[in-house]
Design a protein around this motif. Structure first.
Motif, PDB file in Angstrom:
ATOM      1  N   PRO A 178       0.813  -1.230   0.000  1.00 39.71           N
ATOM      2  CA  PRO A 178       0.000   0.000   0.000  1.00 39.71           C
ATOM      3  C   PRO A 178       0.848   1.283   0.000  1.00 39.71           C
ATOM      4  O   PRO A 178       0.547   2.228  -0.731  1.00 39.71           O
ATOM      5  CB  PRO A 178      -0.822  -0.118   1.278  1.00 39.71           C
ATOM      6  N   GLU A 179       1.920   1.296   0.771  1.00 34.42           N
ATOM      7  CA  GLU A 179       2.791   2.474   0.806  1.00 34.42           C
ATOM      8  C   GLU A 179       3.495   2.665  -0.542  1.00 34.42           C
ATOM      9  O   GLU A 179       3.603   3.789  -1.045  1.00 34.42           O
ATOM     10  CB  GLU A 179       3.835   2.316   1.910  1.00 34.42           C
ATOM     11  N   THR A 180       3.946   1.560  -1.128  1.00 33.34           N
ATOM     12  CA  THR A 180       4.589   1.625  -2.439  1.00 33.34           C
ATOM     13  C   THR A 180       3.613   2.145  -3.485  1.00 33.34           C
ATOM     14  O   THR A 180       3.963   3.000  -4.311  1.00 33.34           O
ATOM     15  CB  THR A 180       5.111   0.229  -2.847  1.00 33.34           C
ATOM     16  N   GLN A 181       2.377   1.665  -3.427  1.00 33.52           N
ATOM     17  CA  GLN A 181       1.356   2.111  -4.365  1.00 33.52           C
ATOM     18  C   GLN A 181       1.093   3.611  -4.213  1.00 33.52           C
ATOM     19  O   GLN A 181       0.992   4.320  -5.205  1.00 33.52           O
ATOM     20  CB  GLN A 181       0.069   1.330  -4.162  1.00 33.52           C
ATOM     21  N   LYS A 191       4.729   6.643 -20.271  1.00 29.85           N
ATOM     22  CA  LYS A 191       5.378   5.338 -20.180  1.00 29.85           C
ATOM     23  C   LYS A 191       5.955   5.173 -18.786  1.00 29.85           C
ATOM     24  O   LYS A 191       6.483   6.124 -18.213  1.00 29.85           O
ATOM     25  CB  LYS A 191       6.496   5.234 -21.213  1.00 29.85           C
ATOM     26  N   ILE A 192       5.848   3.962 -18.240  1.00 24.69           N
ATOM     27  CA  ILE A 192       6.417   3.648 -16.941  1.00 24.69           C
ATOM     28  C   ILE A 192       7.367   2.474 -17.116  1.00 24.69           C
ATOM     29  O   ILE A 192       7.021   1.470 -17.729  1.00 24.69           O
ATOM     30  CB  ILE A 192       5.332   3.269 -15.912  1.00 24.69           C
ATOM     31  N   ARG A 235      -0.446  -7.760  -7.885  1.00 22.86           N
ATOM     32  CA  ARG A 235      -1.704  -7.045  -8.142  1.00 22.86           C
ATOM     33  C   ARG A 235      -1.426  -5.571  -8.437  1.00 22.86           C
ATOM     34  O   ARG A 235      -2.043  -4.970  -9.325  1.00 22.86           O
ATOM     35  CB  ARG A 235      -2.634  -7.191  -6.933  1.00 22.86           C
ATOM     36  N   LEU A 236      -0.486  -4.984  -7.703  1.00 21.10           N
ATOM     37  CA  LEU A 236      -0.105  -3.597  -7.944  1.00 21.10           C
ATOM     38  C   LEU A 236       0.434  -3.433  -9.366  1.00 21.10           C
ATOM     39  O   LEU A 236       0.051  -2.506 -10.085  1.00 21.10           O
ATOM     40  CB  LEU A 236       0.933  -3.144  -6.923  1.00 21.10           C
ATOM     41  N   LEU A 281      -1.113  -1.144 -12.385  1.00 25.96           N
ATOM     42  CA  LEU A 281      -0.332  -0.125 -13.095  1.00 25.96           C
ATOM     43  C   LEU A 281      -0.377  -0.364 -14.601  1.00 25.96           C
ATOM     44  O   LEU A 281      -0.454   0.577 -15.389  1.00 25.96           O
ATOM     45  CB  LEU A 281       1.116  -0.131 -12.611  1.00 25.96           C
ATOM     46  N   LYS A 282      -0.337  -1.633 -15.005  1.00 24.04           N
ATOM     47  CA  LYS A 282      -0.391  -1.971 -16.434  1.00 24.04           C
ATOM     48  C   LYS A 282      -1.709  -1.527 -17.056  1.00 24.04           C
ATOM     49  O   LYS A 282      -1.744  -1.042 -18.186  1.00 24.04           O
ATOM     50  CB  LYS A 282      -0.174  -3.483 -16.617  1.00 24.04           C
ATOM     51  N   LYS A 283      -2.797  -1.659 -16.304  1.00 25.19           N
ATOM     52  CA  LYS A 283      -4.102  -1.210 -16.813  1.00 25.19           C
ATOM     53  C   LYS A 283      -4.135   0.304 -16.976  1.00 25.19           C
ATOM     54  O   LYS A 283      -4.735   0.825 -17.909  1.00 25.19           O
ATOM     55  CB  LYS A 283      -5.216  -1.654 -15.872  1.00 25.19           C
TER      56      LYS A 283
END
Length: 72
Positions: A21-24, A38-39, A55-56, A60-62
């Motif tokens: 969650p913190e990373t997100q 682009k990431i 899941r994160l 991010l891909k979506k």
């Protein structure tokens, strides 16, 4: 004029249910601030990733279809 921006993220250590969650939050803040087209996620120093971390990445891909994960 090309306004494409790339956001580069380096993950290291362990991406677990406790710290995902913190990373997100940090990644989303960077995405909001920089508005990348682009990431690129560098996983060279990532030792472990849990299902919540995966899941994160899928989320991010979506959001950014040009997401690229390198050094897996």
């Amino acid at each position: 004029m090309n306004n494409s921006k790339e956001l580069k993220i380096s993950l290291c250590g362990r991406l677990t249910a406790e710290n995902t969650p913190e990373t997100q939050e940090k990644i989303m803040a960077s995405m909001t601030e920089e508005r990348p087209s682009k990431i690129t996620i560098d996983a060279a120093k990532l030792e472990y990733i849990s299902s919540s971390g995966l899941r994160l990445l899928l989320s991010l891909k979506k959001q950014c279809p040009d997401l690229q994960i390198i050094n897996v």
